[in-house]
Motif scaffolding. Structure first.
Motif, PDB file in Angstrom:
ATOM      1  N   MET A 131      38.269  47.358  45.136  1.00 22.10           N
ATOM      2  CA  MET A 131      39.060  46.146  45.130  1.00 22.10           C
ATOM      3  C   MET A 131      40.512  46.540  44.921  1.00 22.10           C
ATOM      4  N   ILE A 132      41.415  45.678  45.371  1.00 24.17           N
ATOM      5  CA  ILE A 132      42.848  45.899  45.219  1.00 24.17           C
ATOM      6  C   ILE A 132      43.341  44.981  44.097  1.00 24.17           C
ATOM      7  N   ILE A 133      44.034  45.566  43.132  1.00 21.58           N
ATOM      8  CA  ILE A 133      44.622  44.815  42.021  1.00 21.58           C
ATOM      9  C   ILE A 133      46.128  44.754  42.284  1.00 21.58           C
ATOM     10  N   VAL A 134      46.730  43.580  42.097  1.00 20.24           N
ATOM     11  CA  VAL A 134      48.156  43.400  42.336  1.00 20.24           C
ATOM     12  C   VAL A 134      48.835  43.038  41.019  1.00 20.24           C
ATOM     13  N   CYS A 135      49.882  43.785  40.661  1.00 24.64           N
ATOM     14  CA  CYS A 135      50.641  43.492  39.442  1.00 24.64           C
ATOM     15  C   CYS A 135      51.383  42.172  39.635  1.00 24.64           C
ATOM     16  N   PRO A 136      51.232  41.211  38.717  1.00 23.84           N
ATOM     17  CA  PRO A 136      51.920  39.928  38.867  1.00 23.84           C
ATOM     18  C   PRO A 136      53.425  40.022  38.628  1.00 23.84           C
ATOM     19  N   ALA A 137      53.908  41.109  38.032  1.00 19.73           N
ATOM     20  CA  ALA A 137      55.330  41.238  37.745  1.00 19.73           C
ATOM     21  C   ALA A 137      56.108  41.851  38.905  1.00 19.73           C
ATOM     22  N   CYS A 138      55.572  42.935  39.501  1.00 22.31           N
ATOM     23  CA  CYS A 138      56.329  43.653  40.532  1.00 22.31           C
ATOM     24  C   CYS A 138      55.612  43.710  41.875  1.00 22.31           C
ATOM     25  N   SER A 139      54.409  43.152  41.950  1.00 19.48           N
ATOM     26  CA  SER A 139      53.590  43.121  43.172  1.00 19.48           C
ATOM     27  C   SER A 139      53.099  44.489  43.628  1.00 19.48           C
ATOM     28  N   ALA A 140      53.149  45.475  42.746  1.00 14.75           N
ATOM     29  CA  ALA A 140      52.588  46.791  43.087  1.00 14.75           C
ATOM     30  C   ALA A 140      51.079  46.625  43.257  1.00 14.75           C
ATOM     31  N   ARG A 141      50.519  47.366  44.195  1.00 17.40           N
ATOM     32  CA  ARG A 141      49.097  47.267  44.493  1.00 17.40           C
ATOM     33  C   ARG A 141      48.437  48.598  44.179  1.00 17.40           C
ATOM     34  N   PHE A 142      47.235  48.542  43.596  1.00 18.91           N
ATOM     35  CA  PHE A 142      46.481  49.764  43.377  1.00 18.91           C
ATOM     36  C   PHE A 142      44.996  49.492  43.479  1.00 18.91           C
ATOM     37  N   GLN A 143      44.258  50.532  43.848  1.00 18.90           N
ATOM     38  CA  GLN A 143      42.817  50.448  44.073  1.00 18.90           C
ATOM     39  C   GLN A 143      42.091  50.566  42.737  1.00 18.90           C
ATOM     40  N   TYR A 144      41.023  49.791  42.557  1.00 23.52           N
ATOM     41  CA  TYR A 144      40.198  49.855  41.356  1.00 23.52           C
ATOM     42  C   TYR A 144      38.736  49.792  41.780  1.00 23.52           C
ATOM     43  N   ASP A 145      37.918  50.652  41.228  1.00 24.50           N
ATOM     44  CA  ASP A 145      36.503  50.742  41.574  1.00 24.50           C
ATOM     45  C   ASP A 145      35.752  49.497  41.089  1.00 24.50           C
ATOM     46  N   ASN A 156      54.178  46.695  33.225  1.00 21.15           N
ATOM     47  CA  ASN A 156      53.739  45.371  32.793  1.00 21.15           C
ATOM     48  C   ASN A 156      52.251  45.445  32.432  1.00 21.15           C
ATOM     49  N   VAL A 157      51.861  44.805  31.343  1.00 24.56           N
ATOM     50  CA  VAL A 157      50.453  44.729  30.958  1.00 24.56           C
ATOM     51  C   VAL A 157      49.971  43.326  31.298  1.00 24.56           C
ATOM     52  N   PHE A 158      48.866  43.242  32.054  1.00 21.90           N
ATOM     53  CA  PHE A 158      48.345  41.957  32.464  1.00 21.90           C
ATOM     54  C   PHE A 158      46.829  41.983  32.459  1.00 21.90           C
ATOM     55  N   GLU A 159      46.255  40.799  32.478  1.00 29.27           N
ATOM     56  CA  GLU A 159      44.812  40.661  32.494  1.00 29.27           C
ATOM     57  C   GLU A 159      44.377  40.247  33.895  1.00 29.27           C
ATOM     58  N   PHE A 160      43.331  40.878  34.394  1.00 26.82           N
ATOM     59  CA  PHE A 160      42.799  40.584  35.725  1.00 26.82           C
ATOM     60  C   PHE A 160      41.364  40.121  35.550  1.00 26.82           C
ATOM     61  N   TRP A 161      41.029  38.976  36.128  1.00 25.96           N
ATOM     62  CA  TRP A 161      39.711  38.389  35.974  1.00 25.96           C
ATOM     63  C   TRP A 161      38.793  38.866  37.082  1.00 25.96           C
ATOM     64  N   GLY A 197      32.321  30.410  35.481  1.00 18.30           N
ATOM     65  CA  GLY A 197      33.170  29.936  34.395  1.00 18.30           C
ATOM     66  C   GLY A 197      34.315  30.868  34.054  1.00 18.30           C
ATOM     67  N   ALA A 198      34.548  31.896  34.862  1.00 20.50           N
ATOM     68  CA  ALA A 198      35.665  32.796  34.597  1.00 20.50           C
ATOM     69  C   ALA A 198      36.966  32.099  34.978  1.00 20.50           C
ATOM     70  N   ALA A 199      38.049  32.518  34.369  1.00 18.98           N
ATOM     71  CA  ALA A 199      39.363  31.947  34.618  1.00 18.98           C
ATOM     72  C   ALA A 199      39.949  32.507  35.910  1.00 18.98           C
ATOM     73  N   PRO A 200      41.120  32.051  36.314  1.00 18.02           N
ATOM     74  CA  PRO A 200      41.762  32.580  37.508  1.00 18.02           C
ATOM     75  C   PRO A 200      41.905  34.092  37.456  1.00 18.02           C
ATOM     76  N   ARG A 201      42.080  34.692  38.611  1.00 23.15           N
ATOM     77  CA  ARG A 201      42.065  36.154  38.714  1.00 23.15           C
ATOM     78  C   ARG A 201      43.195  36.842  37.958  1.00 23.15           C
ATOM     79  N   GLN A 202      44.389  36.321  37.994  1.00 24.32           N
ATOM     80  CA  GLN A 202      45.500  36.981  37.323  1.00 24.32           C
ATOM     81  C   GLN A 202      46.300  35.977  36.524  1.00 24.32           C
ATOM     82  N   GLU A 203      46.921  36.479  35.443  1.00 20.95           N
ATOM     83  CA  GLU A 203      47.846  35.660  34.688  1.00 20.95           C
ATOM     84  C   GLU A 203      49.181  35.676  35.409  1.00 20.95           C
ATOM     85  N   PRO A 204      50.016  34.649  35.206  1.00 17.99           N
ATOM     86  CA  PRO A 204      51.333  34.664  35.817  1.00 17.99           C
ATOM     87  C   PRO A 204      52.192  35.773  35.231  1.00 17.99           C
TER      88      PRO A 204
END
Length: 177
Positions: A1-15, A34-39, A47-54
């Motif tokens: 899966m691809i995770i996107v940083c909500p602060a700078c939009s950097a993308r990285f792969q995560y298993d 930036n430290v962020f939570e990814f759902w 019942g999980a929350a949205p995928r990323q915090e703002p």
């Protein structure tokens, strides 16, 4: 899966396998720190929350201000008011641990949080959650020191929400409800 940083939009792969059975994980962007939570996207229908915090604005202490995920309230630990220890590096990177006791010892081989980091002392540091909700960090006489905001911890220092610290090469962050 691809995770996107909500602060700078950097993308990285995560298993995807590392997300199995876990509702969310904390990430530290390698580009902007930036430290962020990814759902977990596979748990959204459960019942999980949205995928990323703002985007989390920086706070004056050098960390990142807490932003709540829509519709998601952190569960409070019985005696520690919902304080969580987030692992930013090492084998448990991106995982979080609810602090259940007023005192939590971090160490290489002994304590409540075991790092297995050769740069961390046997009993390296202690986190204390006080009755008023404040969180304090102490170095327990470690060889390589405990650091926060670029300074060595001498005695006890109060931690702010989302403040990061290191024990040896192991990096952590405290998250307060």
């Amino acid at each position: 899966m691809i995770i996107v940083c909500p602060a700078c939009s950097a993308r990285f792969q995560y298993d995807d396998e590392r997300f199995r059975g876990v509702a969310s994980k904390h990430f530290k962007c390698t580009k902007c720190e930036n430290v962020f939570e990814f759902w977990n996207p596979t748990m959204e229908g459960q019942g999980a929350a949205p995928r990323q915090e703002p985007k989390a604005p920086k706070d004056p202490l050098g960390g990142h201000a807490r932003t709540g995920a829509a519709g998601r309230t952190p569960t409070a630990a019985p005696s520690c008011g919902g304080v969580q220890l987030v692992f930013l590096s090492g084998p448990k990177a991106s995982m979080s641990l609810k602090l259940m006791n007023p005192r939590t010892v971090i160490g290489r081989d002994e304590g409540d949080v075991i790092t297995k980091d050769p740069e961390t002392s046997k009993r390296h540091a202690m986190i204390e959650v006080m009755g008023d909700g404040t969180v304090w960090l102490s170095d327990l006489g470690s060889k390589n020191g405990t650091f926060t905001q670029g300074a060595a911890v001498a005695g006890r220092v109060q931690l702010a929400d989302r403040q990061q610290f290191t024990c040896g090469r192991s990096a952590f962050m405290v998250s307060m409800a």
